[in-house]
Scaffold this motif. Sequence first.
Motif, short mmCIF file in Angstrom:
data_model
loop_
_atom_site.label_atom_id
_atom_site.label_comp_id
_atom_site.label_asym_id
_atom_site.label_seq_id
_atom_site.Cartn_x
_atom_site.Cartn_y
_atom_site.Cartn_z
N VAL A 1 0.86 -1.18 0.00
CA VAL A 1 0.00 0.00 0.00
C VAL A 1 0.89 1.23 0.00
O VAL A 1 1.85 1.31 0.77
CB VAL A 1 -0.92 0.01 1.24
CG1 VAL A 1 -1.89 1.18 1.20
CG2 VAL A 1 -1.65 -1.31 1.39
N ARG A 2 0.54 2.22 -0.85
CA ARG A 2 1.30 3.47 -0.92
C ARG A 2 0.35 4.64 -0.82
O ARG A 2 -0.70 4.63 -1.46
CB ARG A 2 2.05 3.57 -2.23
CG ARG A 2 3.15 2.56 -2.38
CD ARG A 2 3.87 2.72 -3.72
NE ARG A 2 4.82 1.66 -3.90
CZ ARG A 2 4.59 0.57 -4.64
NH1 ARG A 2 3.46 0.42 -5.28
NH2 ARG A 2 5.51 -0.35 -4.75
N GLY A 3 0.72 5.65 -0.02
CA GLY A 3 -0.09 6.87 0.07
C GLY A 3 -0.91 6.92 1.33
O GLY A 3 -0.56 6.35 2.36
N ASN A 4 -2.02 7.63 1.28
CA ASN A 4 -2.92 7.81 2.42
C ASN A 4 -4.02 6.77 2.39
O ASN A 4 -4.63 6.53 1.36
CB ASN A 4 -3.54 9.20 2.40
CG ASN A 4 -2.52 10.29 2.62
OD1 ASN A 4 -1.52 10.08 3.31
ND2 ASN A 4 -2.75 11.44 2.04
N LEU A 5 -4.27 6.18 3.54
CA LEU A 5 -5.31 5.16 3.68
C LEU A 5 -6.43 5.77 4.51
O LEU A 5 -6.30 5.93 5.72
CB LEU A 5 -4.72 3.92 4.35
CG LEU A 5 -5.61 2.71 4.50
CD1 LEU A 5 -6.25 2.32 3.18
CD2 LEU A 5 -4.80 1.56 5.05
N ASP A 6 -7.50 6.14 3.83
CA ASP A 6 -8.60 6.83 4.50
C ASP A 6 -9.94 6.44 3.89
O ASP A 6 -10.01 5.49 3.11
CB ASP A 6 -8.39 8.35 4.44
CG ASP A 6 -8.22 8.88 3.03
OD1 ASP A 6 -8.69 8.23 2.08
OD2 ASP A 6 -7.61 9.96 2.88
N LEU A 7 -10.97 7.16 4.26
CA LEU A 7 -12.33 6.85 3.80
C LEU A 7 -12.41 6.72 2.28
O LEU A 7 -13.07 5.83 1.76
CB LEU A 7 -13.29 7.95 4.28
CG LEU A 7 -14.74 7.85 3.83
CD1 LEU A 7 -15.38 6.60 4.39
CD2 LEU A 7 -15.50 9.08 4.27
N ASP A 8 -11.72 7.59 1.56
CA ASP A 8 -11.79 7.57 0.11
C ASP A 8 -10.98 6.43 -0.52
O ASP A 8 -11.35 5.93 -1.58
CB ASP A 8 -11.28 8.90 -0.46
CG ASP A 8 -12.19 10.06 -0.09
OD1 ASP A 8 -13.41 9.84 0.03
OD2 ASP A 8 -11.68 11.18 0.08
N SER A 9 -9.89 6.04 0.11
CA SER A 9 -9.00 5.05 -0.51
C SER A 9 -9.12 3.64 0.07
O SER A 9 -8.68 2.68 -0.56
CB SER A 9 -7.55 5.52 -0.42
OG SER A 9 -7.19 5.70 0.94
#
Length: 114
Positions: free
Chosen positions: A17-25
């Motif tokens: 996993v790369r980046g931000n892990l949030d509601l959208d992703s």
Amino acid sequence: MHVSSEETAGNVIVVTVRGNLDLDSAPSLAVGLDQALSRDEPRVVVDLSRVEFCDSIGLSTFVVGHNRARAAGGWLRIAAPTEFLEQLLDTIGLAGRLGVYATVDDALAGRPDT
């Protein structure tokens, strides 16, 4: 966010996993985990070395994956979380439940984070 999967020689799926892990992703991660967990006795390592941020929705994705893997006779391990994410997992009590490893290699070998 970007999610990729690779099968190792030992039939373990490494989900990176790369980046931000949030509601959208988080749904992208859920799809990647769904594919990895669809096997008999799934064994999955989630590489978080490039995750910059994770909210409660991202954390719940790990818990759902972990529960699904265990129910199928397998496991899901968290590997290489950033310092922020490792502290977060520890603070909310998920580090011990999920199994957190310092590196992907440690997670593949089952060597606990020390």
